[in-house]
Design a protein around this motif. Structure first.
Motif, short mmCIF file in Angstrom:
data_model
loop_
_atom_site.label_atom_id
_atom_site.label_comp_id
_atom_site.label_asym_id
_atom_site.label_seq_id
_atom_site.Cartn_x
_atom_site.Cartn_y
_atom_site.Cartn_z
N PHE A 169 38.32 28.08 36.64
CA PHE A 169 39.92 28.53 36.89
C PHE A 169 40.52 27.29 37.60
CE2 PHE A 169 37.37 32.64 38.10
CZ PHE A 169 37.85 33.00 36.77
N ASN A 214 43.73 32.42 29.38
CA ASN A 214 45.02 33.07 28.86
C ASN A 214 45.24 34.05 30.10
OD1 ASN A 214 47.02 33.80 27.34
ND2 ASN A 214 45.67 34.56 25.79
N LYS A 215 46.25 33.59 30.85
CA LYS A 215 46.67 34.16 32.05
C LYS A 215 47.64 35.08 31.54
CE LYS A 215 47.66 30.76 34.89
NZ LYS A 215 47.85 29.77 33.48
N SER A 216 47.84 36.18 32.38
CA SER A 216 48.97 37.14 32.30
C SER A 216 50.29 36.77 32.96
CB SER A 216 48.74 38.59 32.88
OG SER A 216 48.57 38.39 34.23
N GLY A 217 50.25 35.69 33.88
CA GLY A 217 51.39 35.14 34.35
C GLY A 217 51.43 33.69 34.61
N PHE A 376 52.85 38.17 40.22
CA PHE A 376 51.58 38.90 40.65
C PHE A 376 50.67 37.54 40.69
CE2 PHE A 376 47.92 41.56 39.35
CZ PHE A 376 48.12 42.24 40.60
N ILE A 377 50.72 36.52 40.32
CA ILE A 377 49.74 35.51 40.12
C ILE A 377 49.49 34.99 42.05
CG2 ILE A 377 49.48 32.94 40.08
CD1 ILE A 377 49.17 34.36 37.49
N SER A 379 49.08 36.70 44.16
CA SER A 379 48.04 37.48 44.99
C SER A 379 46.71 37.01 44.61
CB SER A 379 47.93 39.17 44.26
OG SER A 379 49.14 39.79 44.90
N HIS A 380 46.82 36.28 43.52
CA HIS A 380 45.34 35.75 42.83
C HIS A 380 45.22 34.30 43.26
CE1 HIS A 380 44.62 39.65 40.97
NE2 HIS A 380 45.87 39.57 41.07
N GLY A 383 42.71 33.57 46.56
CA GLY A 383 42.45 34.60 47.17
C GLY A 383 43.43 35.07 48.45
N ASP B 36 43.89 42.09 25.60
CA ASP B 36 44.90 41.18 25.28
C ASP B 36 46.15 42.08 25.11
OD1 ASP B 36 46.72 39.25 24.58
OD2 ASP B 36 45.08 37.84 24.33
N LYS B 342 47.29 47.24 41.97
CA LYS B 342 47.67 45.81 42.07
C LYS B 342 46.58 45.39 43.20
CE LYS B 342 51.79 44.15 43.23
NZ LYS B 342 53.00 43.99 43.87
N ALA B 345 43.38 44.95 41.51
CA ALA B 345 43.32 43.68 40.81
C ALA B 345 43.08 42.47 41.55
CB ALA B 345 44.57 43.49 39.87
N GLU B 346 43.67 42.49 42.83
CA GLU B 346 43.51 41.45 43.86
C GLU B 346 41.96 41.36 44.16
OE1 GLU B 346 46.04 41.44 47.33
OE2 GLU B 346 44.57 40.21 48.05
N GLY B 349 40.10 38.51 42.23
CA GLY B 349 40.44 37.01 42.41
C GLY B 349 41.32 36.57 40.82
N ALA B 350 40.99 35.44 40.48
CA ALA B 350 41.62 34.86 39.35
C ALA B 350 41.41 35.84 38.01
CB ALA B 350 41.19 33.42 39.21
N MET B 351 40.28 36.47 38.09
CA MET B 351 40.03 37.12 37.01
C MET B 351 40.84 38.60 36.76
SD MET B 351 35.85 37.49 36.32
CE MET B 351 35.49 38.12 37.81
N GLY B 352 41.64 38.62 37.79
CA GLY B 352 42.55 39.80 37.90
C GLY B 352 43.79 39.66 37.14
N VAL B 353 43.92 38.21 36.51
CA VAL B 353 45.08 38.17 35.77
C VAL B 353 44.83 37.68 34.48
CG1 VAL B 353 46.73 37.56 37.73
CG2 VAL B 353 45.39 35.57 36.99
N MET B 354 43.41 37.52 34.21
CA MET B 354 43.05 36.96 32.76
C MET B 354 43.29 38.02 31.60
SD MET B 354 42.61 33.81 33.35
CE MET B 354 42.27 32.88 34.86
N ARG B 355 44.08 37.39 30.50
CA ARG B 355 44.28 38.54 29.54
C ARG B 355 43.06 39.05 28.75
NH1 ARG B 355 50.01 37.77 26.74
NH2 ARG B 355 48.90 36.90 25.20
N ASP B 356 41.93 38.55 29.01
CA ASP B 356 40.70 39.01 28.25
C ASP B 356 39.72 39.88 29.28
OD1 ASP B 356 39.80 36.97 29.87
OD2 ASP B 356 38.53 35.96 28.41
N GLN B 360 44.51 42.97 34.27
CA GLN B 360 45.84 42.91 34.24
C GLN B 360 46.54 43.76 33.20
OE1 GLN B 360 46.96 41.44 30.80
NE2 GLN B 360 44.82 41.86 30.13
N VAL B 363 47.49 46.73 35.41
CA VAL B 363 48.72 46.49 36.05
C VAL B 363 49.75 46.44 35.14
CG1 VAL B 363 50.02 44.74 37.35
CG2 VAL B 363 47.35 44.88 37.62
N ARG B 367 52.64 49.44 35.75
CA ARG B 367 54.36 49.05 35.66
C ARG B 367 55.10 49.55 34.64
NH1 ARG B 367 53.49 42.98 35.85
NH2 ARG B 367 52.94 42.70 38.10
#
Lengths: 401, 400
Positions: A169, A214-217, A376-377, A379-380, A383, B36, B342, B345-346, B349-356, B360, B363, B367
């Motif tokens: 990351f 590949n991030k969502s935001g 939302f990023i 929150s991540h 941490g 995704d 939300k 997902a928090e 950590g970072a895995m909470g926003v990864m598209r695979d 996410q 979330v 929404r």
């Protein structure tokens, strides 16, 4: 009290605002909607911004940078984020680490790394701390587990260090040319006594980029894995002393600029996103119609717009005060508090904007939805709960003195 | 008698569907390509398997060949499905609810013509086209005010000897891309009526809504151009449009929330930071506690709304207050579940926003429930009218 900006600060604000409106905003949504992680980036915008000085804004003037103060940096981050939060971060990430080079590197390293960084419009910086099994442990090392934290190993062999392990990351990993890498040089010591920071160029033998995430935001802002397989780094690339990494510790204070700048950076970036959301919400509420009348005629909509602007202006006051305090070397936990506050504010403001838009349909709705994903990023980032606990810890230490 | 006990059948449904989701839905839904947001097409093979275990005809009365599930059972099943995949749950929920409404409304001859095909064909989904372009469904500015005037339907059905000639366009039609049988709302000489239009009817065009999708399952635009429909395809007057008011979309929302929460609990027990599994840290533990509270409170309201749908006399016998239970459950659940998702997902950590990774997607799915069509803002206006006993007359409702 004086809230006026100097002429120079005002001038940078105008430069950044014009660039965001004319160059960033027109490409932001299309890049965000690219299907894979490789289509979200655009070197042209980096080059264009770099030519305006936006990549080297924090580099001291004696090294050919812009040498701006923190107030200017905060204003520019917010203006750029108003166009696209991730593009703003792509620029400011370089400021974060050019602060570090300027403050923590020796004269020879500055010549070797800061000069080429300034000269090359496509030269981006990054820093590798996080690993698959070490995230918040690097920020709040547990007292009862000295082995916790990063595991990337560096062993000395003559004039070189041999690095083995991986980072995860890592921002700018797939596009950066130079990275600060924290590695364990004494595996038996606790994290902060056994870690050394190295300057690692992207073309170091034995070093490569693995998966690109590949991030969502924040999709413009590249992020990837780093793999070290007997990577050879010259001893001359050690930053500071061996076993004394200038990690983002409080002990480093504003010597590196890293930690406190990082807090200010997220708060200022959030402010720009909130400005964008407030503007979009007002525009939509005044133009979109329901039942033959503008949405704004409804009290429920007016109350949402009120709250969005109230939170945004409160954040602006805090951001500008923090920047001003940084410039005056006033130490407090305020930057951390501002960052925590910005996480709450950016999410609520962008969500209210999406609610006013009634969802992600149409161009305006898609833009509103993008802002919630970018928000939302927060929150991540490193941490969110951990950051709040760190700030509380700092407040407790201040209370004890 | 106040009882929160589920019946043996409801337990059985829940266990069966949970096993189905584990075995057939999750392997597809948790695939990185489907997580995704780029791939949101409902997986047809999964829908077929679900049909084979009776989930397509879940709410159809037993005497018509369905499982005869009541609203509460439908919600229990839908939650389980949505915990696997919100799109699958939405497609099946719409078909099951429409099957109950439409086949019950049909004449015996119509049932003979359409029911066997529906029961036999695992791909036969149903869609209701009752919303015309430009029709404004929001209450908004008309809150607590009489609606100015009734809006006439643009779609027309004109009788020509032994056929209807139907012309019209409808948008936001759930299941549009998958349906093999549509019910379309059109104006006739003697008022509005629903017409049954099979997939492949002359002049029928279906277009799936463009990306990015802001709905679960399938949705699109339906148009009919000079379509000749047999005379007997007109549904009898008084045919219910929305499926007996089964609040299944609320259960989709609940399933999304539960999936996120359960993933977070599992991960928090495994992930070690700070020298112990993160669930042992108060910051994470209280987040999960809040999520659990929100989900259980949402489920309580949703099940109450289902109970109200199953017991039309519940208000009359004072078991329930005279309030819009489904709207209240939806408004509360959408906000509470979004917060729970939300927070869940928090924890990643970072895995909470990864598209695979799944978080996410949860979330995003939550929404859509909160800010999508019929989001909470407009629901609250409707609830406010009910709280003030401002009653919309049938003619006002028809105009909306």
């Amino acid at each position: 009290m004086d809230f006026a900006l100097s002429n120079e600060q005002r001038s940078w604000q105008m430069t950044a605002r014009k660039f965001a409106e004319e160059e960033i905003k027109p490409i932001s949504l299309a890049l965000d909607e690219a299907p894979d992680a490789h289509g979200t980036f655009d070197w042209d915008i980096v080059e264009k911004g770099s030519k305006l000085g936006l990549r080297t804004l924090a580099v001291p003037k004696e090294f050919g940078g812009e040498g701006t103060d923190y107030v200017t940096q905060a204003i520019v981050m917010a203006e750029l984020a108003r166009g696209d939060s991730a593009i703003s971060k792509t620029f400011s990430q370089n400021w974060k680490w050019s602060h570090l080079i300027a403050q923590a590197c020796n004269a020879e390293q500055k010549e070797r790394f800061l000069r080429p960084f300034v000269a090359d419009h496509r030269f981006l910086l990054g820093k590798g701390i996080t690993e698959p099994s070490a995230g918040s442990d690097n920020r709040m090392p547990p007292k009862d587990d000295p082995k916790a934290g990063l595991k990337l190993r560096a062993e000395r062999r003559g004039d070189e260090w041999i690095l083995n392990g991986e980072k995860c990351f890592i921002a700018n990993a797939p596009v950066g040319k130079l990275f600060f890498i924290d590695a364990r040089t004494d595996p038996n010591a606790p994290l902060r006594q056994g870690t050394t920071m190295f300057l690692v160029p992207y073309d170091t033998p034995g070093f490569r980029i693995g998966k690109v995430f590949n991030k969502s935001g924040w999709r413009f802002y590249r992020n990837g894995e780093m793999i070290f397989e007997n990577a050879r780094v010259p001893h001359a690339n050690v930053v500071g002393h061996v076993n004394n990494s200038d990690m983002k510790t409080e002990a480093a204070g504003d010597r590196t600029g890293g930690d406190i700048f990082g807090d200010l950076e997220l708060a200022a970036n959030a402010l720009g996103v909130c400005d964008d959301a407030c503007e979009a919400a007002m525009k939509y509420a005044r133009t979109a119609k329901q039942g033959g009348r503008p949405l704004f005629d409804q009290q429920a909509v007016q109350l949402k717009i009120n709250r969005m602007n109230m939170l945004t202006e409160a954040l602006r006051s805090l951001v500008m005060r923090i920047a001003w305090e940084h410039d005056r070397k006033i130490h407090s936990a305020n930057a951390g508090l501002a960052m925590n506050f910005s996480t709450d504010v950016i999410q609520e403001v962008t969500e209210l904007n999406l609610e006013i838009h009634g969802g992600a349909e149409g161009m305006a709705g898609r833009h509103a939805e993008k802002l919630t994903r970018d928000a939302f990023i927060w929150s991540h980032l490193a941490g969110d709960s951990v950051q709040r606990l760190k700030v509380a810890g700092r407040l407790a230490r201040m209370a004890a003195h | 008698m106040y009882s929160l006990s589920l019946s043996p059948e409801q337990h059985e449904f829940r266990d069966t569907v949970r096993a189905f989701v584990d075995g057939e839905v999750n392997p597809v839904a948790l695939n990185a390509a489907r997580l995704d947001l780029g791939d949101r097409n409902p997986p047809l093979e999964v829908l077929r398997s679900a049909s084979r275990v009776g989930l397509r005809s879940l709410a159809l009365p037993e005497e018509l060949g369905g499982a005869g599930a009541d609203a509460l059972t439908c919600c229990i099943v839908t939650e389980e499905l949505a915990a696997g995949d919100a799109g699958v749950a939405a497609v099946l929920g719409e078909t099951a609810a429409l099957a109950r409404a439409l086949f019950a409304a049909m004449s015996p001859q119509q049932r003979e013509r359409f029911l066997p095909a529906f029961l036999e064909d695992d791909d036969c989904h149903l869609a209701l086209a009752d919303r015309e372009p430009g029709a404004d469904k929001a209450l908004g500015i008309d809150y607590h005010r009489p609606v100015p005037q009734a809006r006439a339907l643009d779609a027309t059905a004109v009788r020509s000897r032994d056929e209807w000639i139907v012309n019209g366009a409808w948008e936001r039609v759930g299941n549009a891309g998958l349906a093999r049988l549509f019910a379309v709302l059109a104006r006739t000489d003697d008022g509005p009526a629903l017409f049954l239009v099979p997939q492949g009817a002359p002049g029928l065009t279906v277009t799936e809504d463009p990306e990015p999708r802001w709905y679960h399952g399938s949705r699109g635009t339906v148009t009919l151009k000079d379509s000749r429909i047999p005379l007997d395809n007109r549904l009898p007057a008084g045919a219910a449009t929305r499926g007996g008011e089964v609040p299944w979309p609320l259960a989709v929302n609940l399933g999304i929330g539960r999936a996120a929460y359960e993933a977070a609990v599992d991960y928090a027990k495994l992930r070690v930071q700070g020298g112990r599994p993160i669930v042992e840290h108060q910051a994470i533990g209280t987040k999960l506690a809040d999520a659990a509270i929100r989900l259980e409170a949402a489920r309580a309201l949703i099940w109450r709304a289902a109970f109200a749908a199953d017991r039309p006399d519940a208000v009359a016998d004072a078991s329930l207050p005279d309030l819009p239970h489904a709207a209240m459950a939806q408004a509360f659940a959408a906000e509470a579940i979004y917060r729970a998702v939300k927070d869940s997902a928090e924890c990643f950590g970072a895995m909470g926003v990864m598209r695979d990774m799944p978080l996410q997607k949860y979330v995003n799915d939550a929404r859509i429930c909160l800010y999508g069509e019929g989001g909470t803002a407009d629901l609250k206006l409707r609830i406010a009218e009910a709280v003030a006993s401002y009653r919309r007359t049938p003619s006002m409702l028809a105009a909306e």
